[in-house]
Design a protein around this motif. Sequence first.
Motif, PDB file in Angstrom:
ATOM      1  N   THR A 299       0.972  -1.079   0.037  1.00 21.72           N
ATOM      2  CA  THR A 299       0.095   0.060  -0.030  1.00 21.72           C
ATOM      3  C   THR A 299       0.904   1.380  -0.045  1.00 21.72           C
TER       4      THR A 299
ATOM      5  N   GLN B 280       0.584   3.796   2.105  1.00 28.34           N
ATOM      6  CA  GLN B 280       0.834   4.242   3.625  1.00 28.34           C
ATOM      7  C   GLN B 280       2.106   3.355   3.911  1.00 28.34           C
ATOM      8  N   SER B 281       2.005   2.123   3.495  1.00 29.41           N
ATOM      9  CA  SER B 281       3.176   1.265   4.108  1.00 29.41           C
ATOM     10  C   SER B 281       4.362   1.499   3.360  1.00 29.41           C
TER      11      SER B 281
ATOM     12  N   GLN C  53       5.926   4.651   5.256  1.00 34.14           N
ATOM     13  CA  GLN C  53       6.408   4.322   6.415  1.00 34.14           C
ATOM     14  C   GLN C  53       8.008   3.816   6.347  1.00 34.14           C
TER      15      GLN C  53
ATOM     16  N   ASP D  43      -4.856   2.741  -1.975  1.00 32.41           N
ATOM     17  CA  ASP D  43      -5.087   3.732  -1.025  1.00 32.41           C
ATOM     18  C   ASP D  43      -4.660   5.061  -1.625  1.00 32.41           C
TER      19      ASP D  43
END
Length: 226
Positions: free
Chosen positions: A32, A34-35, A38, A56
């Motif tokens: 994703t 967001q991952s 990070q 996403d």
Amino acid sequence: MKVLLVEDEKTLAFEIELFLKKSFYLCDLAHTAQSSLQHMSSNQYDFILLDLGLPDMDGLKLLLEAKKLNPEAAYIILTARGKTEDRIAGLDLGADDYLSKPFSLPELHSRMQAIARRKYRLSNSEVSIGEFVVDIQKRTIHHQETEIELSRKEFDLLSYLLLHKNRPLTRMQLSEHIWGNFIEDDNDSNYIDVHVKNVRKKLGAFASTEWLETIRGVGYKIRKQA
């Protein structure tokens, strides 16, 4: 080199990840946006392979965010979008290359090698340093006609320093890009020093290694030669 693969199709992602690891890349995987953000917030990558069709976030928007976090990385867009305007948009936003799905893994590898040669100003995969010739692609090092055997990590260390000639690299940078993890402090970095010592010993049996310098309190660098 260290690679972040951002791909939500898990079967394809694992296939690419396995191929890259067999080709001697360190590879982190994100399914994703967001991952991936990070990962990029805590790591610096040499390559980021980015799928545009993420669940996403639009991949082009992610590319903009990624370049803020990893400005030195090379970006290759991987996507099923075949429209010319999508390719142009990605390249205009700073991507280094574009591969339409389906693509062959050897072609991906070839594109990455071509980008690396441009980035590090290599006319081919061979780099001369002192009396030695290092072939980064074939993972060999020769002194005249003699091939010198280095362990996998010793070669990774030497080639990474070569790609950043005249740039001091800290033990933390070497640990992250070659071993795939950070070290807590210099007291935990002895194994990096041991690898450098082993490289010097093996090469020093054939010729001087004065070009491999220790930067006190920092790490190591390979000095450019006239």
